[in-house]
Scaffold this motif. Structure first.
Motif: not given
Length: 982
Positions: A927-952
């Motif tokens: 589960w943690a690995e899935c969250v990490r990858l989702a956070g990386a895609v959302q925060g880094i590649y889609l440049e949406r750091p705020d929802p990514a940080l909320t998720r993490l």
């Protein structure tokens, strides 16, 4: 090479590229020669230059030094005439290969020393004219001085003190030369310090680290680093075996075996490299190889085994002594020719130093299959162990015959040695049978010998042979007028026939039903046989009752039927009552053992243990003592069933201690080792398990149970691989696959395929992707014809596809995956196929990016269909669910291909399927690995750091509350990175 010569330059370059993928050797060289001929048909010099470069490389690495300088001369002429044809890269290759020519000339004693020096002068002049640094020239000058045997001090300083240039030998090769300089000076420690970057794998090239390893083996031993030497021998030998251009390295590995008490392994490796006697065209390499061979053979002969067969020059069968004499003559001549050319005695002196070297260790266990020369010598009759002297083989023939029958009647283990002695005497020319009423006629003795042979065939599970031998024995007993003996033999034939696997039934249930029916029929026939045979002696009657009870016990084991349980217990009671009435000790304990087994099969393990304990008390008091090891073995199996592995270990250890008093093939010693290996795995002691597995296999092999032996060795190879001992696994499997019955195709082809499959996986684990892929491709082609086992083909083809994907061959990978899917449709392998398809999708997306997305998604679509099929069939994956794994892989694949919105949606789906984490560690990590990858895609590649940080942050809080602090670390790290970038 195409059947027709290339018609265009593009076709020529395509054929050239294909040839460069082939291994060095005669096949590659022949095609390179043909390509040069084809290039000469075109009116352009560039294709000729490229094909000549390929041909020189083929000659150099194919150990044909006489031809390499000739090709280079043509290249040099082309360069002098048309320098503009040579691009910067081709010019670099040309001047690099001046060193190849210098090396080739050194290898040929017919080339005069002034010619070698003249070539170095040519090299120096050419380098100076082109404005190239001279360090490579001084490197060749040093190597010539070392070769000749001159004082190398100045030559070494002139080379080693200079700054490297682009044309210098690679770091690994120069490291080896520096280390060899220190080695020649007698400084092992300094040589090993110099070698360390190469031996550690930090520097490598075409021939390194295999070359350095071969030289470093003896210094490692001399400095006490035996484990390191062993490790490097296994890995280094694999890097040079059967390679003509590295025959000298092979010779040094043979020498290493000879000096560490591993002469038998040395002979095995010599056989594997037999082709080098004829394929090595370099006299210097021949000298190096032959000297190593002679060190080995000299040691074998010195240990009194000169008569052993040894692999040597083609066209003749060699013994170790004869081959040593042949090799000595040839190697002495080569050394003399080099010394005559060089004007020194350097090569004769070096050769003598190697031959005079004493063994460095009495024994060093190099592989999981340690064997001594006695193990490869022709088998001698098994003698009674020296620890017991109570039963000796009588010298008098009449006494021997009578004593053997008495021991056989008792079931005494020493009967085996007596039968072996009798068989030797009876089959000898001029045998005269005793005229003694106590002995009986010759026909009776021949029947006895056949019955013993049948018994041993049964022990090896060769049931058809066993049945035939018993029938033949029964006929001879009839001729001798011994109906009781004939009845016992015929019962043995009935038993063996029932054990022959039935043809036709494919499913487990059908096979069990067919076997139970065969055992029922065998029992009925035995009962009739016993009723219809008059005058049975008590011993004969008890043997028939024992077989009847055993048959019904096997039927109960096969069917598990309560009805069959009652019949089995009744037959055991009948045997026990009869044996007790006639005081037949061996059959009394046999009945009690069968009763305990029947309780165990019926599921009543506590009662089975109680029965076994009573039997052990009886055996300790009344005997027979040779029943103790097997009885303790059964008690251990029961204890394992009751989850008391520690007690099982103690019982098996005691069983093996007691078994040492008896010939190993008569008290089930191999099986005890195998069972102890299983117990050790339950106790978390895999290294100990590995020792017992190999011991079990060794004993089975020694006593003719070859299939059992190979199965045990196969398990040992897999366990070794699981433990990360990759080279051990490969070495063991190489040894097994070189066995005569394997190479002759006499072993079961599926068992051989399993050995090869494990080896291919070990090669993959050892990062030899090319060799692993080649083996997998071959296995996939062979298993395609396994109509009775499409499931295995599905798994092999799927693994083959993954390896092809790792190599970037996605066209071939798709073909292999389609084969796997077609076989899976016939016999499903849901999880294995799903795992392989997802991995292929990841590889294609990772390697090809957006260009590989369509292919990757096609693999995922196949995996989705398999998940649907598995769900419909009620299949539950052993690991994470196939749907969850598929959703996660969609996320990864889309992320690799740059489809980030699709990736995030897939990862959210995977998280939904996974559900909230709980106390389970594995689930939390996934589960943690899935969250990490989702956070990386959302925060880094889609440049949406705020929802990514909320998720993490939410995930970290949740995991921390559950105590999964280790799983939070990558999430905390990613969150810190996103905050730093804001």
């Amino acid at each position: 090479m195409p059947t027709t010569a290339p018609q265009t330059i593009d076709e020529l370059y395509q054929a050239l590229q294909e040839n460069q993928q082939r291994p060095y050797g005669r096949a590659r060289t022949v095609i390179a020669e043909e390509l040069v001929d084809a290039a000469e048909q075109f009116a352009q010099p560039l294709p000729l230059v490229r094909t000549l470069l390929e041909l020189q490389e083929a000659y150099t690495y194919g150990s044909e030094p006489r031809k390499s300088p000739v090709v280079f001369a043509r290249l040099l002429t082309l360069f002098d005439e048309q320098p503009d044809v040579f691009t910067e890269n081709l010019r670099h290759l040309l001047f690099w290969r001046f060193k190849w020519v210098a090396n080739a000339l050194r290898q040929l004693p017919e080339i005069p020393l002034p010619s070698l020096r003249q070539w170095l002068t040519e090299m120096r002049d050419r380098y100076e004219k082109e404005g190239l640094g001279l360090q490579p020239y001084y490197g060749q000058a040093y190597q010539l001085a070392a070769h000749v045997g001159e004082d190398t001090t100045l030559a070494y300083e002139l080379w080693a003190g200079r700054t490297r240039t682009r044309l210098s030998d690679c770091e690994a090769c120069e490291t080896c030369q520096r280390a060899l300089y220190h080695l020649a000076a007698g400084d092992d420690e300094r040589a090993l310090r110099a070698w360390e970057p190469v031996l550690a794998g930090q520097e490598s090239c075409q021939e390194e680290p295999a070359r350095s390893v071969s030289y470093a083996l003896l210094p490692l031993l001399r400095t006490g680093r035996t484990d390191r030497a062993r490790e490097l021998h296994l890995a280094g030998y694999r890097g040079c075996r059967r390679n003509p251009s590295m025959s000298g390295e092979v010779g040094r590995h043979l020498e290493f075996c000879a000096l560490t008490g591993n002469e038998a392994r040395g002979l095995e490796l010599l056989a594997e490299n037999r082709s080098l006697f004829d394929e090595v065209d370099s006299p210097l390499d021949q000298l190096d190889f032959l000297t190593g061979v002679e060190v080995l053979l000299q040691r074998v002969e010195g240990l009194g085994h000169g008569e052993l067969p040894a692999a040597g020059y083609a066209g003749r069968t060699w013994t170790a002594a004869a081959l040593r004499a042949e090799v000595q003559g040839r190697a002495d001549d080569l050394a003399a020719r080099f010394d005559a050319r060089n004007g020194t005695t350097a090569h004769t002196d070096r050769r003598r130093a190697r031959l005079d070297r004493a063994p460095l260790l009495d024994t060093l266990e190099l592989t999981l299959r340690p064997r001594a020369l006695d193990d490869v010598a022709p088998a001698a009759p098994v003698a009674a162990p020296a620890a017991r002297t109570a039963t000796a083989v009588p010298e008098s023939l009449p006494e021997l015959i009578v004593r053997t029958r008495e021991l056989e009647e008792q079931g005494h283990p020493d009967a085996r040695a007596c039968w072996a002695r009798l068989r030797t005497l009876v089959t000898a020319r001029g045998y005269t049978h005793p005229d003694d009423p106590a002995v009986g006629p010759l026909v009776q003795l021949r029947a006895d010998l056949l019955a013993d042979e049948a018994s041993r065939a049964g022990d090896r599970d060769e049931f058809a042979d066993c049945a035939a031998l018993y029938e033949e024995a029964a006929a001879l007993y009839d001729d001798a007028g011994l109906p009781g003996h004939a009845a016992v033999a015929r019962a043995g034939a009935l038993f063996a026939t029932a054990e022959i696997p039935a043809e036709g039934p494919a499913g487990d249930a059908e096979r069990a039903e067919a076997r139970a029916a065969a055992l029922t029929a065998a029992h009925a026939a035995m009962v009739r046989l016993q009723e219809e045979t008059p005058g049975l002696a008590p011993q004969q009657e008890s043997r028939l009752l024992r077989m009847r009870a055993t048959v019904l016990g096997l039927r109960l084991q096969t069917s598990g039927s309560e009805e069959h349980a009652a019949a089995a217990f009744a037959e055991v009671d009948l045997l026990h009552a009869f044996a007790t009435r006639h005081d037949i000790a061996g059959q009394i304990s046999g009945a009690l053992l069968l009763r305990a087994g029947a309780y165990a099969i019926s599921g009543d393990l506590p009662t089975a243990v109680t029965e076994i304990d009573a039997l052990l008390d009886r055996l300790n008091t009344h005997g027979p003592a040779w029943h103790l090891p097997r009885t303790l073995g059964l008690r251990a199996r029961l204890q394992l069933g009751l989850r008391d592995a520690q007690a099982a270990h103690a019982n098996l250890t005691e069983a093996l201690r007691l078994a040492a008093d008896w010939p190993a093939g008569t008290v089930g010693t191999a099986r005890l080792h195998g069972e102890l290996a299983e117990v050790c795995m339950h106790l978390g002691r895999p290294d100990e398990a590995l020792r017992h597995l190999t011991r079990s296999a060794e004993l089975d092999l020694r006593h003719g149970s070859r299939t059992d032996a190979y199965c045990a060795y196969s398990n040992a190879a897999q366990l070794s691989l699981d433990l990360g001992r990759v080279e051990d696994s490969i070495a063991l499997l190489d040894s097994l696959l070189a066995e005569p019955d394997v190479t002759a195709g006499e072993l079961d082809d599926r068992l051989v395929a399993q050995l090869r499959l494990t080896r291919a996986r070990a090669l993959h684990a050892g990062e030899d992707l090319k060799a692993a892929t080649a083996e997998f491709v071959a296995l996939a082609a062979e298993s395609a014809g396994w109509d009775d086992d499409p499931g295995s083909h599905a798994m092999i083809a799927a693994e083959t596809a993954v390896l092809l994907g790792e190599s970037g061959e996605f066209g071939r990978a798709r073909e292999a995956a389609d084969q796997a899917l077609a076989a899976h449709a016939r016999e499903p392998r849901y999880e294995h196929l799903s795992n392989s398809l997802r991995e292929l999708a990841r590889l294609q997306a990772q390697q090809q990016g957006p260009d590989g997305l369509a292919g990757a998604r096609a693999y995922l679509a196949d995996a989705a269909r398999i998940a649907d099929e598995a769900r419909a069939a009620g299949y539950e994956a052993r690991g994470r669910s196939l749907d969850t794994a598929l959703a996660y892989e969609h996320g990864r694949v889309n992320a690799y291909a740059g489809a980030y919105e699709d990736a995030l949606a897939a990862l959210d789906q995977a998280l939904a399927l996974l559900g909230e984490p709980g106390p389970d560690q594995d689930h939390a990590g996934e589960w943690a690995e899935c969250v990490r990858l989702a956070g990386a895609v959302q925060g880094i590649y889609l440049e949406r750091p705020d929802p990514a940080l909320t998720r993490l942050d939410a995930a970290v809080s949740r995991l921390t509350a559950l105590g999964h602090t280790e799983e939070t670390e990558p999430l905390v790290s990613l969150a810190a990175r996103l905050r730093d970038e804001e």
